[in-house]
Design a protein around this motif. Structure first.
Motif, PDB file in Angstrom:
ATOM      1  N   LEU A  69      15.052   9.654  42.721  1.00  0.00           N
ATOM      2  CA  LEU A  69      16.099   9.628  43.724  1.00  0.00           C
ATOM      3  C   LEU A  69      16.631  11.048  43.868  1.00  0.00           C
ATOM      4  N   ASP A  70      16.377  11.653  45.022  1.00  0.00           N
ATOM      5  CA  ASP A  70      16.820  13.025  45.285  1.00  0.00           C
ATOM      6  C   ASP A  70      18.095  12.967  46.122  1.00  0.00           C
ATOM      7  N   LEU A  71      19.222  13.318  45.517  1.00  0.00           N
ATOM      8  CA  LEU A  71      20.519  13.260  46.177  1.00  0.00           C
ATOM      9  C   LEU A  71      20.893  14.629  46.733  1.00  0.00           C
ATOM     10  N   MET A 111      26.660  10.366  47.245  1.00  0.00           N
ATOM     11  CA  MET A 111      26.565  10.124  45.801  1.00  0.00           C
ATOM     12  C   MET A 111      27.863   9.579  45.204  1.00  0.00           C
ATOM     13  N   PHE A 158      16.114   3.921  38.972  1.00  0.00           N
ATOM     14  CA  PHE A 158      15.299   5.123  39.155  1.00  0.00           C
ATOM     15  C   PHE A 158      14.986   5.791  37.808  1.00  0.00           C
ATOM     16  N   VAL A 202      16.554  11.255  38.607  1.00  0.00           N
ATOM     17  CA  VAL A 202      17.466  11.613  39.693  1.00  0.00           C
ATOM     18  C   VAL A 202      17.554  13.129  39.736  1.00  0.00           C
ATOM     19  N   VAL A 208      25.556   8.327  39.507  1.00  0.00           N
ATOM     20  CA  VAL A 208      24.223   8.808  39.158  1.00  0.00           C
ATOM     21  C   VAL A 208      23.764   8.172  37.846  1.00  0.00           C
ATOM     22  N   THR A 226      20.414   5.459  37.204  1.00  0.00           N
ATOM     23  CA  THR A 226      19.317   5.988  36.388  1.00  0.00           C
ATOM     24  C   THR A 226      18.914   4.954  35.345  1.00  0.00           C
ATOM     25  N   LEU A 254      18.087  13.041  34.506  1.00  0.00           N
ATOM     26  CA  LEU A 254      18.772  13.736  35.593  1.00  0.00           C
ATOM     27  C   LEU A 254      18.407  15.209  35.517  1.00  0.00           C
TER      28      LEU A 254
END
Length: 334
Positions: A101-103, A156, A167, A170, A189, A193, A199
């Motif tokens: 997951l690319d925030l 986010m 995920f 992240v 976040v 996860t 992360l």
């Protein structure tokens, strides 16, 4: 002459670094309610303006026109090594497979690098701005990567549409400086996860060109400028991010300071790049006098030693010392 700036400025001051949306500037007729005033001076005197409102430092809503988006694009060219490094770190931590997951991906970075180099990773590219998500989609199509990415509009601070523990990885590349509620964002976040997941985040430690911007704004205003509402340096101290990471439950695995060079355009564009952190404020100031001409006048002597020849025989502005970003890898315990 005095004029008042209304709530539209309070919503727009402090444009965010390295992302943008298109929004028309407020009309003069919308700037009625006071609380902020500026005083116009003679053309050769300073300060040009005098702002009088604490809410300038409280705004958190980045809104850009296409010109500013283009200028951020010039800055973004310098960030390609960072995005590549983040992508490689995620691939290493995940053995090149799993979900990401690319925030705060802006126009698709590092999502595009992940999809191009590590096709076994299933990447979801997100940003709080629908415009940025649309730009990321368009770039993915241009690069032949559209089928390797999912796209979502996500803030986010509220990932309620994302399932808990969903995920493997992240990524938040320069994104934690944006949310008004950092603690809530980190908690969200952590929630999404998976246990044992990773992360990978980056934050700025130094960018000398932003110090020059602050000097120029101080001279224009006649006093030290307010801290930008979106402050690239807000997380420069390790504990500014590490403390909320630990409080959420993350364990910081590694932390590394990484150099990054900045080349910021030719003589016609570099000075404009230096305006982007305060563009909304400058636009409002510009209604009374040609503030951008004054900005350029102050800019040129401050950076005269920064110019170097480029490969085409022209000149490019290069920050003398590299910028520094911090690369953080944190784990969610099993």
């Amino acid at each position: 002459m005095q004029r008042s700036l209304g709530s539209s400025l309070l919503r727009r001051v402090g444009s965010a670094v390295f992302r943008g949306t298109s929004r028309a500037p407020a009309s003069a007729s919308s700037l009625r309610s006071s609380g902020i005033t500026w005083t116009q001076r003679g053309s050769n005197s300073r300060p040009l303006v005098r702002f009088q409102h604490r809410a300038l430092a409280a705004s958190k809503a980045p809104m850009f026109d296409e010109k500013v988006v283009m200028l951020y694009g010039l800055v973004n060219q310098n960030l390609i090594p960072m995005w590549d490094r983040v992508a490689a770190t995620i691939a290493e931590e995940s053995s090149g497979s799993g979900t990401v997951l690319d925030l705060a991906s802006g126009p698709g970075n590092p999502s595009l690098q992940l999809a191009a180099k590590y096709p076994e990773l299933k990447v979801t590219c997100t940003d709080a701005s629908p415009d940025m998500v649309d730009k990321a989609k368009a770039l993915a199509e241009q690069k032949g990567l559209a089928g390797r990415l999912d796209f979502k509009v996500l803030d986010m601070q509220d990932l309620s549409s994302v399932e808990t523990d969903s995920f493997d990885n992240v990524s938040v590349c320069l994104g934690f400086m944006f949310p008004a509620d950092l603690k809530k964002s980190v908690e969200e976040v952590y929630r999404v996860t998976k246990p044992g997941g990773t992360l990978v985040a980056t934050v700025w430690r130094s960018m000398d060109w932003t110090n020059v911007v602050r000097e120029i704004m101080g001279e224009l205003l006649g006093h030290p400028p307010p801290t930008p509402a979106i402050n690239p340096m807000s997380l420069r101290e390790d504990e500014a991010l590490d403390a909320p990471l630990r409080e959420a439950g993350f364990e910081v695995k590694t932390s590394e300071a990484v150099d990054i060079d900045f080349r910021l355009g030719d003589r016609d564009t570099a000075w404009q790049v230096f305006t982007i952190l305060n563009r909304a404020m400058l636009d409002e100031m510009n209604e009374s006098e040609d503030v951008y001409a004054k900005f350029r006048e102050l800019f040129e002597p401050k950076v005269e030693t920064w110019w170097e020849k480029d490969g085409d025989g022209g000149e490019v502005l290069k920050q003398p010392e590299p910028g520094i970003y911090r690369l953080i890898v944190a784990k969610k315990p099993n």
